[in-house]
Scaffold this motif. Structure first.
Motif, PDB file in Angstrom:
ATOM      1  N   GLY A 192       0.818  -1.214   0.000  1.00 33.29           N
ATOM      2  CA  GLY A 192       0.000   0.000   0.000  1.00 33.29           C
ATOM      3  C   GLY A 192       0.846   1.255   0.000  1.00 33.29           C
ATOM      4  N   LEU A 193       1.840   1.300   0.879  1.00 34.24           N
ATOM      5  CA  LEU A 193       2.721   2.471   0.919  1.00 34.24           C
ATOM      6  C   LEU A 193       3.480   2.638  -0.393  1.00 34.24           C
ATOM      7  CD1 LEU A 193       4.173   2.536   4.543  1.00 34.24           C
ATOM      8  CD2 LEU A 193       2.906   4.344   3.382  1.00 34.24           C
ATOM      9  N   ALA A 194       3.909   1.537  -0.970  1.00 35.03           N
ATOM     10  CA  ALA A 194       4.647   1.603  -2.231  1.00 35.03           C
ATOM     11  C   ALA A 194       3.745   2.033  -3.391  1.00 35.03           C
ATOM     12  CB  ALA A 194       5.286   0.253  -2.534  1.00 35.03           C
ATOM     13  N   SER A 195       2.437   1.938  -3.214  1.00 28.42           N
ATOM     14  CA  SER A 195       1.485   2.299  -4.272  1.00 28.42           C
ATOM     15  C   SER A 195       1.042   3.755  -4.211  1.00 28.42           C
ATOM     16  CB  SER A 195       0.232   1.416  -4.168  1.00 28.42           C
ATOM     17  OG  SER A 195       0.564   0.065  -4.348  1.00 28.42           O
ATOM     18  N   VAL A 196       1.451   4.472  -3.179  1.00 32.28           N
ATOM     19  CA  VAL A 196       1.016   5.855  -2.999  1.00 32.28           C
ATOM     20  C   VAL A 196       1.844   6.797  -3.875  1.00 32.28           C
ATOM     21  CG1 VAL A 196       0.798   7.754  -1.329  1.00 32.28           C
ATOM     22  CG2 VAL A 196       0.236   5.419  -0.642  1.00 32.28           C
ATOM     23  N   ALA A 197       1.153   7.679  -4.578  1.00 33.42           N
ATOM     24  CA  ALA A 197       1.797   8.683  -5.427  1.00 33.42           C
ATOM     25  C   ALA A 197       2.397   9.793  -4.556  1.00 33.42           C
ATOM     26  CB  ALA A 197       0.767   9.291  -6.382  1.00 33.42           C
ATOM     27  N   PRO A 198       3.312  10.572  -5.112  1.00 29.83           N
ATOM     28  CA  PRO A 198       3.805  11.743  -4.384  1.00 29.83           C
ATOM     29  C   PRO A 198       2.639  12.607  -3.914  1.00 29.83           C
ATOM     30  CG  PRO A 198       5.134  11.373  -6.320  1.00 29.83           C
ATOM     31  CD  PRO A 198       3.961  10.427  -6.413  1.00 29.83           C
ATOM     32  N   LEU A 199       2.744  13.086  -2.678  1.00 30.42           N
ATOM     33  CA  LEU A 199       1.731  13.889  -1.991  1.00 30.42           C
ATOM     34  C   LEU A 199       0.466  13.105  -1.675  1.00 30.42           C
ATOM     35  CD1 LEU A 199       2.073  17.295  -3.874  1.00 30.42           C
ATOM     36  CD2 LEU A 199       3.218  16.559  -1.764  1.00 30.42           C
ATOM     37  N   GLY A 200       0.491  11.776  -1.872  1.00 30.58           N
ATOM     38  CA  GLY A 200      -0.661  10.941  -1.592  1.00 30.58           C
ATOM     39  C   GLY A 200      -0.727  10.515  -0.136  1.00 30.58           C
ATOM     40  N   THR A 201      -1.822   9.863   0.211  1.00 30.84           N
ATOM     41  CA  THR A 201      -2.066   9.446   1.592  1.00 30.84           C
ATOM     42  C   THR A 201      -2.357   7.952   1.657  1.00 30.84           C
ATOM     43  OG1 THR A 201      -3.001  11.603   2.122  1.00 30.84           O
ATOM     44  CG2 THR A 201      -3.536   9.801   3.623  1.00 30.84           C
ATOM     45  N   GLY A 222       8.612  12.634  -1.804  1.00 31.83           N
ATOM     46  CA  GLY A 222       7.335  12.919  -2.445  1.00 31.83           C
ATOM     47  C   GLY A 222       6.267  13.413  -1.494  1.00 31.83           C
ATOM     48  N   GLY A 223       6.593  13.587  -0.217  1.00 36.99           N
ATOM     49  CA  GLY A 223       5.636  14.144   0.733  1.00 36.99           C
ATOM     50  C   GLY A 223       4.442  13.257   1.019  1.00 36.99           C
ATOM     51  N   ARG A 224       4.652  11.963   1.032  1.00 34.89           N
ATOM     52  CA  ARG A 224       3.560  11.027   1.318  1.00 34.89           C
ATOM     53  C   ARG A 224       3.193  11.100   2.806  1.00 34.89           C
ATOM     54  NH1 ARG A 224       7.006   9.102  -2.459  1.00 34.89           N
ATOM     55  NH2 ARG A 224       6.070   8.224  -4.332  1.00 34.89           N
ATOM     56  N   SER A 225       1.958  10.724   3.123  1.00 31.01           N
ATOM     57  CA  SER A 225       1.544  10.720   4.525  1.00 31.01           C
ATOM     58  C   SER A 225       0.797   9.446   4.862  1.00 31.01           C
ATOM     59  CB  SER A 225       0.674  11.943   4.836  1.00 31.01           C
ATOM     60  OG  SER A 225      -0.499  11.933   4.063  1.00 31.01           O
ATOM     61  N   ILE A 226       0.779   9.138   6.150  1.00 35.24           N
ATOM     62  CA  ILE A 226       0.049   7.982   6.678  1.00 35.24           C
ATOM     63  C   ILE A 226      -1.039   8.519   7.593  1.00 35.24           C
ATOM     64  CG2 ILE A 226       0.183   5.959   8.160  1.00 35.24           C
ATOM     65  CD1 ILE A 226       3.031   5.545   7.321  1.00 35.24           C
ATOM     66  N   ARG A 227      -2.230   7.955   7.465  1.00 36.35           N
ATOM     67  CA  ARG A 227      -3.366   8.422   8.260  1.00 36.35           C
ATOM     68  C   ARG A 227      -4.127   7.240   8.816  1.00 36.35           C
ATOM     69  NH1 ARG A 227      -6.881  10.656  10.919  1.00 36.35           N
ATOM     70  NH2 ARG A 227      -8.527  12.021  10.214  1.00 36.35           N
ATOM     71  N   GLY A 228      -4.144   7.132  10.138  1.00 40.02           N
ATOM     72  CA  GLY A 228      -4.942   6.097  10.775  1.00 40.02           C
ATOM     73  C   GLY A 228      -6.387   6.550  10.898  1.00 40.02           C
TER      74      GLY A 228
END
Length: 117
Positions: A53-62, A83-89
């Motif tokens: 899932g994390l590897a599938s996130v685009a830059p600036l994606g969540t 790429g400024g990715r973030s994680i959100r629980g």
């Protein structure tokens, strides 16, 4: 990876469905979206699905998740930061399903929702 669930996803409006038992799901998401999904929602506790899932996130994606990961998951901080990715629980009352699901669905073809079963 459950054919019935993949069919159901398409019946409910999914533009694409990926069978992770047949193809690399990360590459499939990137092939479909270009750079990756703007939003990925993981509903499992499976460590490899977290990594995918994390590897599938685009830059600036969540990357969103609704349960804690099982053993074997560690956050790759450089991958997250690049790429400024973030994680959100997402926890219980953290979202109103009638608002949350349409908002995530609004990402359209650039959203990825991995589930198992």
């Amino acid at each position: 990876m459950n054919p019935a669930r993949l069919r159901l996803a398409q019946e409910l409006g999914a533009t694409d469905a990926v069978d992770a038992s047949r193809v690399d799901p990360v590459q499939a998401v990137k092939d479909i979206t270009g750079l990756g999904a703007d939003a990925v929602l993981n509903t499992t506790d499976v460590a490899p699905v977290y990594h995918q899932g994390l590897a599938s996130v685009a830059p600036l994606g969540t990357f969103g998740f609704v349960t804690s990961p099982g053993p074997g998951f560690e956050v790759d901080m450089p991958q997250l930061m690049l790429g400024g990715r973030s994680i959100r629980g997402v926890v219980q009352g953290d979202a109103v399903p009638r608002e949350f699901i349409p908002r995530w669905s609004a990402y359209g073809a650039r959203a990825a929702f991995p589930w198992t079963g």
